[in-house]
Scaffold this active site. Structure first.
Site, PDB file in Angstrom:
ATOM      1  N   ARG A   1      -0.046  -8.864 -21.137  1.00 29.25           N
ATOM      2  CA  ARG A   1      -0.719  -8.806 -22.450  1.00 29.25           C
ATOM      3  C   ARG A   1      -0.144  -7.638 -23.231  1.00 29.25           C
ATOM      4  O   ARG A   1      -0.165  -7.487 -24.366  1.00 29.25           O
ATOM      5  CB  ARG A   1      -2.356  -8.242 -22.098  1.00 29.25           C
ATOM      6  CG  ARG A   1      -2.284  -6.844 -21.315  1.00 29.25           C
ATOM      7  CD  ARG A   1      -3.723  -6.727 -20.675  1.00 29.25           C
ATOM      8  NE  ARG A   1      -4.475  -6.705 -21.931  1.00 29.25           N
ATOM      9  CZ  ARG A   1      -4.822  -6.030 -22.814  1.00 29.25           C
ATOM     10  NH1 ARG A   1      -4.372  -4.709 -22.607  1.00 29.25           N
ATOM     11  NH2 ARG A   1      -5.845  -6.097 -23.622  1.00 29.25           N
TER      12      ARG A   1
ATOM     13  N   ASP B   1      -4.672   2.067 -31.645  1.00 26.87           N
ATOM     14  CA  ASP B   1      -4.912   3.601 -32.453  1.00 26.87           C
ATOM     15  C   ASP B   1      -4.703   4.717 -31.570  1.00 26.87           C
ATOM     16  O   ASP B   1      -5.198   4.763 -30.442  1.00 26.87           O
ATOM     17  CB  ASP B   1      -6.530   3.382 -32.630  1.00 26.87           C
ATOM     18  CG  ASP B   1      -6.948   4.529 -33.301  1.00 26.87           C
ATOM     19  OD1 ASP B   1      -6.490   5.709 -33.254  1.00 26.87           O
ATOM     20  OD2 ASP B   1      -7.836   4.153 -34.268  1.00 26.87           O
TER      21      ASP B   1
ATOM     22  N   PRO C   1       0.938  -1.416  -0.047  1.00 27.07           N
ATOM     23  CA  PRO C   1       0.043   0.218  -0.045  1.00 27.07           C
ATOM     24  C   PRO C   1       1.039   1.371  -0.114  1.00 27.07           C
ATOM     25  O   PRO C   1       0.269   2.414  -0.350  1.00 27.07           O
ATOM     26  CB  PRO C   1      -0.825  -0.155   1.376  1.00 27.07           C
ATOM     27  CG  PRO C   1      -0.833  -1.563   1.677  1.00 27.07           C
ATOM     28  CD  PRO C   1       0.658  -2.180   1.042  1.00 27.07           C
TER      29      PRO C   1
ATOM     30  N   GLU D   1       0.842  -7.267   8.116  1.00 31.37           N
ATOM     31  CA  GLU D   1       1.036  -5.995   8.084  1.00 31.37           C
ATOM     32  C   GLU D   1       2.261  -5.476   7.311  1.00 31.37           C
ATOM     33  O   GLU D   1       2.580  -4.491   7.035  1.00 31.37           O
ATOM     34  CB  GLU D   1       1.546  -5.540   9.660  1.00 31.37           C
ATOM     35  CG  GLU D   1       0.386  -5.488  10.540  1.00 31.37           C
ATOM     36  CD  GLU D   1      -0.882  -5.026  10.155  1.00 31.37           C
ATOM     37  OE1 GLU D   1      -1.002  -3.714   9.839  1.00 31.37           O
ATOM     38  OE2 GLU D   1      -1.680  -5.813   9.917  1.00 31.37           O
TER      39      GLU D   1
HETATM   40  C1  9D3 Z   1      -2.275   0.731   4.649  1.00 36.35           C
HETATM   41  C2  9D3 Z   1      -3.134   0.035   5.383  1.00 36.35           C
HETATM   42  N1  9D3 Z   1      -2.321  -0.754   6.533  1.00 36.35           N
HETATM   43  C3  9D3 Z   1      -2.350   0.107   7.735  1.00 36.35           C
HETATM   44  C4  9D3 Z   1      -3.700   0.209   8.600  1.00 36.35           C
HETATM   45  C5  9D3 Z   1      -2.753  -2.062   6.876  1.00 36.35           C
HETATM   46  C6  9D3 Z   1      -2.649  -3.129   5.818  1.00 36.35           C
HETATM   47  C7  9D3 Z   1      -3.596  -3.321   5.023  1.00 36.35           C
HETATM   48  C8  9D3 Z   1      -3.574  -4.089   3.895  1.00 36.35           C
HETATM   49  C9  9D3 Z   1      -1.525  -3.741   5.462  1.00 36.35           C
HETATM   50  C10 9D3 Z   1      -1.329  -4.353   4.387  1.00 36.35           C
HETATM   51  C11 9D3 Z   1      -2.410  -4.903   3.600  1.00 36.35           C
HETATM   52  C12 9D3 Z   1      -2.627  -5.786   2.511  1.00 36.35           C
HETATM   53  N2  9D3 Z   1      -2.466  -5.102   1.270  1.00 36.35           N
HETATM   54  C13 9D3 Z   1      -1.513  -5.354   0.325  1.00 36.35           C
HETATM   55  O1  9D3 Z   1      -0.656  -6.215   0.673  1.00 36.35           O
HETATM   56  C14 9D3 Z   1      -1.404  -4.679  -0.919  1.00 36.35           C
HETATM   57  C15 9D3 Z   1      -2.496  -3.623  -1.387  1.00 36.35           C
HETATM   58  C16 9D3 Z   1      -3.477  -3.081  -0.974  1.00 36.35           C
HETATM   59  O2  9D3 Z   1      -4.126  -3.397   0.331  1.00 36.35           O
HETATM   60  N3  9D3 Z   1      -3.914  -1.800  -1.479  1.00 36.35           N
HETATM   61  C17 9D3 Z   1      -3.645  -1.687  -2.740  1.00 36.35           C
HETATM   62  N4  9D3 Z   1      -2.573  -2.102  -3.315  1.00 36.35           N
HETATM   63  C18 9D3 Z   1      -1.721  -3.035  -2.534  1.00 36.35           C
HETATM   64  S1  9D3 Z   1      -0.586  -3.900  -3.106  1.00 36.35           S
HETATM   65  C19 9D3 Z   1      -0.412  -4.998  -1.779  1.00 36.35           C
END
Ligand code: 9D3
Length: 236
Positions: free
Chosen positions: A149, A164, A84, A111
């Site tokens: 792709r 295009d 994230p 986490e």
């Molecule tokens: C940012 C949120 N975190 C703090 C409260 C907790 C958290 C949530 C979800 C930590 C890890 C995850 C798991 N998510 C991913 O590994 C992840 C992800 C996502 O949740 N949203 C958008 N892209 C991605 S890429 C990997």
């Protein structure tokens, strides 16, 4: 192109490799795709992949050692860490990654990883958007689809809308197929007219209208030609 996934859920990738665009690339010999089981690189008898966080707090942290051992076993590639905290994935990043010969996705759970994974590997951290999913596996599959792709020959895209130059960066125009009338709804006359020039203009107008109404942000970035500016009422 080679794509590897490092995960505690390797079977999640079975359908990706068995069906669809990635499977097509694999069958054609254009893609080599493999999911590696992090558990095979653990160092204790319980085959642990995570532990409690130093400093306390809720949630588990993925152990660095199994990830580093697995990455060493893979032995190369551009390392992407799904996170994230990463830069936001888009078509430009898909193109950038599709140009690599080898991409390795590290899929986080809980986490996330012990921060020393990031220090040691300095991975390319990428997010798929501002929403929460349960782990990096689905984001990695989504990115692999977008990347796969774009690898030459994987999708037979002769004359596709995406290629295009005008429609690049715009939303699609409406598509119709048989029958001409469906439950009282008719295909627009222009598409049945056989006037290729009128059809081209209609589609262009429709794409511009859809983009203006739904994604004006895209319109600002798109490079519109003279005809498009006129259609938008932007001509002097
Ligand atoms: C940012 C949120 N975190 C703090 C409260 C907790 C958290 C949530 C979800 C930590 C890890 C995850 C798991 N998510 C991913 O590994 C992840 C992800 C996502 O949740 N949203 C958008 N892209 C991605 S890429 C990997």
């Amino acid at each position: 192109m080679r794509i590897d996934f490092v995960t505690i859920f390797p079977r999640m990738f079975d359908p990706l490799i068995a069906e669809g665009v990635i499977a097509r690339g694999v069958k054609q010999g254009l893609l080599d795709v493999k999911a590696w089981d992090l558990r095979d690189y653990t160092t204790d008898k319980h085959r642990s992949t995570d532990d409690e966080a130093y400093g306390g707090g809720p949630g588990m942290v993925m152990l660095a050692e199994p990830v580093l051992r697995c990455v060493e076993a893979i032995g190369g590639g551009h390392i992407v860490l799904t996170s994230p905290q990463g830069r936001r994935f888009d078509q430009n990043i898909a193109r950038e990654l599709a140009a690599k010969e080898w991409v390795v996705f590290l899929c986080g759970r809980y986490e996330g990883f012990d921060h020393r994974v990031i220090e040691a590997l300095q991975p390319d951290e990428i997010s798929i958007g501002d929403f929460v999913v349960s782990g990096g596996e689905l984001p990695a599959m989504l990115m692999a689809d977008a990347i796969g792709r774009m690898v030459e020959g994987v999708v037979g895209n002769t004359g596709s809308v995406e290629e295009d130059s005008f429609f690049k960066g715009l939303l699609d125009y409406p598509h119709y197929t048989r029958p001409e009338e469906l439950r009282g709804m008719r295909v627009p006359d222009v598409l049945l007219s056989g006037h290729h020039e009128k059809i081209r203009k209609w589609r262009k107008e429709q794409a511009l209208r859809a983009t203006r109404e739904r994604r004006p942000d895209l319109l600002e970035k798109a490079e519109l030609d003279k005809e498009a500016k006129k259609m938008m009422g932007w001509d002097e």
